[in-house]
Enzyme design. Structure first.
Site, PDB file in Angstrom:
ATOM      1  CB  ILE A 178      22.997 -26.744  -4.170  1.00 36.98           C
ATOM      2  CG1 ILE A 178      24.384 -27.248  -3.884  1.00 36.98           C
ATOM      3  CG2 ILE A 178      22.097 -27.819  -4.735  1.00 36.98           C
ATOM      4  CD1 ILE A 178      24.440 -28.296  -2.784  1.00 36.98           C
TER       5      ILE A 178
ATOM      6  CG  ASN B 131       8.206 -26.443  -8.263  1.00 35.98           C
ATOM      7  OD1 ASN B 131       7.489 -26.131  -9.204  1.00 35.98           O
ATOM      8  ND2 ASN B 131       9.520 -26.480  -8.340  1.00 35.98           N
TER       9      ASN B 131
ATOM     10  CD  GLU C 251      14.250 -32.007  -7.007  1.00 32.73           C
ATOM     11  OE1 GLU C 251      15.180 -31.540  -6.324  1.00 32.73           O
ATOM     12  OE2 GLU C 251      14.307 -32.176  -8.238  1.00 32.73           O
ATOM     13  CB  VAL C 252      13.252 -29.417  -0.631  1.00 30.65           C
ATOM     14  CG1 VAL C 252      13.561 -29.213   0.845  1.00 30.65           C
ATOM     15  CG2 VAL C 252      14.514 -29.811  -1.399  1.00 30.65           C
TER      16      VAL C 252
ATOM     17  CG  HIS D 143      11.720 -24.393  -1.843  1.00 34.33           C
ATOM     18  ND1 HIS D 143      11.191 -25.519  -1.264  1.00 34.33           N
ATOM     19  CD2 HIS D 143      11.955 -24.713  -3.132  1.00 34.33           C
ATOM     20  CE1 HIS D 143      11.110 -26.481  -2.162  1.00 34.33           C
ATOM     21  NE2 HIS D 143      11.560 -26.022  -3.311  1.00 34.33           N
TER      22      HIS D 143
ATOM     23  CG  HIS E 121      12.741 -22.132  -7.056  1.00 37.16           C
ATOM     24  ND1 HIS E 121      13.870 -22.902  -7.217  1.00 37.16           N
ATOM     25  CD2 HIS E 121      11.774 -22.985  -6.621  1.00 37.16           C
ATOM     26  CE1 HIS E 121      13.594 -24.155  -6.907  1.00 37.16           C
ATOM     27  NE2 HIS E 121      12.333 -24.242  -6.541  1.00 37.16           N
TER      28      HIS E 121
END
Ligand code: AMP
Length: 126
Positions: free
Chosen positions: A40, A97, A105-106, A110, A112
Site C-alpha cells: 500500500i 522483517n 509491523e504486520v 511477508h 517484500h
C-alpha cells in the site's frame, strides 16, 4: 516478555483479513500456498508482498512450524511472482522483517519483493 515475531498468531492482523477478503488488496498472484499483492506504500517502482496462506507470524515462526510442502510452496511462489512481474532479467531484492530490531509491523509472515530500478545499498542505516 514475549518475543516479537513469535508467540500466538493474531487472527485479525491486517494480512489475515486480506487473506479472508475482508480488506481489499491489489492481488498479482495466488496459489494453494501463497498470495501476492501490491504494498500500500510502495518503496520502489515495484513493491509486492508475498504471504503464505497459513497462520505464521514471521520467518522464524514459519520455518519452525510450517510443513515442508508449505515452505517449498511459499518460496516457489516468491519465484513465480518475480518471474511474472518480469523482474528476473533486471533483478530484484527480497526482504522479510522478523521481530523488534527489524521493525516488523504486520505479524503475518511477508516477503517484500522490490524491483523496477537499481535498488542501491542494502541497508540505509548501518
Ligand atoms: P513490515 O514493516 O515488514 O511488517 O511491512 C509491512 C508492510 O505492509 C509495509 O510495507 C506496509 O506498507 C504494508 N501494508 C500495510 N497495510 C497494508 C495493506 N492494507 N495493503 C498492502 N500493504 C500494506
Amino acid at each position: 516478555m514475549p518475543v516479537k515475531g513469535l508467540g500466538e498468531y493474531d487472527t485479525n492482523n491486517i494480512f489475515a483479513r486480506i487473506l479472508r477478503g475482508e480488506i481489499p488488496s491489489k492481488r498479482v498472484y495466488e496459489d494453494d500456498f501463497a498470495i501476492a499483492f501490491h504494498d500500500i506504500a510502495p518503496q520502489a517502482p515495484i513493491h509486492v508482498l508475498v504471504i503464505p496462506r497459513g497462520p505464521y507470524i514471521s520467518i522464524a515462526d514459519f520455518t519452525a512450524k510450517a510443513s515442508d510442502a508449505e515452505i517449498a510452496g511459499f518460496f516457489r511462489a516468491v519465484g513465480h511472482v518475480a518471474k511474472a512481474l518480469e523482474l528476473e532479467a533486471p533483478g530484484y531484492r527480497i526482504l522479510s522483517n522478523m521481530g523488534e530490531h527489524s521493525g516488523q509491523e504486520v505479524p503475518h509472515l511477508h516477503v517484500h519483493l522490490f524491483g523496477g530500478k537499481p535498488l542501491g545499498a542494502m541497508l540505509v542505516n548501518r
